[in-house]
Motif scaffolding. Sequence first.
Motif, PDB file in Angstrom:
ATOM      1  N   UNK A 164      -6.827 -22.560   8.251  1.00  0.00           N
ATOM      2  CA  UNK A 164      -5.691 -23.455   8.431  1.00  0.00           C
ATOM      3  C   UNK A 164      -6.000 -24.920   8.228  1.00  0.00           C
ATOM      4  N   UNK A 165      -7.197 -25.235   7.792  1.00  0.00           N
ATOM      5  CA  UNK A 165      -7.665 -26.594   7.502  1.00  0.00           C
ATOM      6  C   UNK A 165      -7.718 -27.480   8.747  1.00  0.00           C
ATOM      7  N   UNK A 193     -11.433 -28.195  -0.135  1.00  0.00           N
ATOM      8  CA  UNK A 193     -12.533 -28.644   0.723  1.00  0.00           C
ATOM      9  C   UNK A 193     -13.012 -30.049   0.361  1.00  0.00           C
ATOM     10  N   UNK A 194     -12.762 -30.487  -0.857  1.00  0.00           N
ATOM     11  CA  UNK A 194     -13.184 -31.832  -1.268  1.00  0.00           C
ATOM     12  C   UNK A 194     -12.076 -32.863  -1.106  1.00  0.00           C
ATOM     13  N   UNK A 195     -10.925 -32.447  -0.622  1.00  0.00           N
ATOM     14  CA  UNK A 195      -9.807 -33.375  -0.475  1.00  0.00           C
ATOM     15  C   UNK A 195     -10.032 -34.318   0.706  1.00  0.00           C
ATOM     16  N   UNK A 196      -9.336 -35.440   0.695  1.00  0.00           N
ATOM     17  CA  UNK A 196      -9.383 -36.369   1.817  1.00  0.00           C
ATOM     18  C   UNK A 196      -8.638 -35.770   3.014  1.00  0.00           C
ATOM     19  N   UNK A 197      -8.874 -36.339   4.196  1.00  0.00           N
ATOM     20  CA  UNK A 197      -8.186 -35.858   5.394  1.00  0.00           C
ATOM     21  C   UNK A 197      -6.671 -35.983   5.247  1.00  0.00           C
ATOM     22  N   UNK A 198      -6.199 -37.057   4.642  1.00  0.00           N
ATOM     23  CA  UNK A 198      -4.757 -37.242   4.461  1.00  0.00           C
ATOM     24  C   UNK A 198      -4.183 -36.199   3.519  1.00  0.00           C
ATOM     25  N   UNK A 199      -4.908 -35.902   2.437  1.00  0.00           N
ATOM     26  CA  UNK A 199      -4.437 -34.889   1.495  1.00  0.00           C
ATOM     27  C   UNK A 199      -4.393 -33.519   2.159  1.00  0.00           C
ATOM     28  N   UNK A 200      -5.422 -33.197   2.934  1.00  0.00           N
ATOM     29  CA  UNK A 200      -5.467 -31.908   3.620  1.00  0.00           C
ATOM     30  C   UNK A 200      -4.354 -31.820   4.661  1.00  0.00           C
ATOM     31  N   UNK A 252      -1.477 -33.295   4.569  1.00  0.00           N
ATOM     32  CA  UNK A 252      -0.228 -33.097   3.849  1.00  0.00           C
ATOM     33  C   UNK A 252      -0.032 -31.649   3.423  1.00  0.00           C
ATOM     34  N   UNK A 253      -1.092 -31.040   2.909  1.00  0.00           N
ATOM     35  CA  UNK A 253      -1.019 -29.622   2.531  1.00  0.00           C
ATOM     36  C   UNK A 253      -0.728 -28.762   3.754  1.00  0.00           C
ATOM     37  N   UNK A 254      -1.436 -29.029   4.848  1.00  0.00           N
ATOM     38  CA  UNK A 254      -1.263 -28.238   6.067  1.00  0.00           C
ATOM     39  C   UNK A 254       0.180 -28.326   6.569  1.00  0.00           C
ATOM     40  N   UNK A 255       0.739 -29.512   6.586  1.00  0.00           N
ATOM     41  CA  UNK A 255       2.098 -29.687   7.094  1.00  0.00           C
ATOM     42  C   UNK A 255       3.128 -28.977   6.229  1.00  0.00           C
ATOM     43  N   UNK A 256       2.888 -28.946   4.922  1.00  0.00           N
ATOM     44  CA  UNK A 256       3.851 -28.328   4.002  1.00  0.00           C
ATOM     45  C   UNK A 256       3.699 -26.826   3.896  1.00  0.00           C
TER      46      UNK A 256
END
Length: 207
Positions: free
Chosen positions: A35-36, A53-60, A62-66
């Motif tokens: 679930x990141x 896994x290489x994404x920034x915390x903000x990018x991750x 955003x993915x998690x929320x969507x």
Amino acid sequence: MDVLADLDLSLSQGERLAIVGESGVGKSTLLYIIGTLERPDRGTLHYEGRDVTAWSDDEVSGLRNRTIGFVFQFHHLLPDFSALENVMMPGLIARWDRTRARASALELLETVGLGHRLTHRPGELSGGEQQRVAIARSLILGPRVMLADEPTGNLDPATAGEIEDLLCGLNEKRGLGLIVTTHNRHLAARMNRQLELRGGRLHPFTP
């Protein structure tokens, strides 16, 4: 010593999967990595072909929320807010206007069978009702997969069966991917696939 090692796991859209295992073997850790919520020390995690896994915390985030909805054994509802307000909260945090958030929350609470308990606070709800609120809250942003960590762990058998029916129904009607960690063999048996986490690795399991 690694808690998890040499894991290779995939989930197809609309599939439901049970992960079983003794307490302390790392089931929750695995679910949080999927679930990141936690990052693995090694290896990769892919969503729809993208290595996140290489994404920034903000990018991750955003993915998690969507993409991901979470349901936990302990519901983590806000005690001073009503059932309706608890379900609205992720939408409001995502900067939805209140009209949209309220309409979506109303629809979801009806879906989980709590249309008559909108104004009740968590302390006024049974354990099963609180879990239904938590499930509705996990759905408001339209996730593609739901991760449920011991979702029936604190419930009596009859109420647990109702939550099982609800989760399976949401999976079937919404095409929602579903991963549950559970000690409940009956719930595990209702998933399409069952795996046991043992010695840091996943093994086939027959409930």
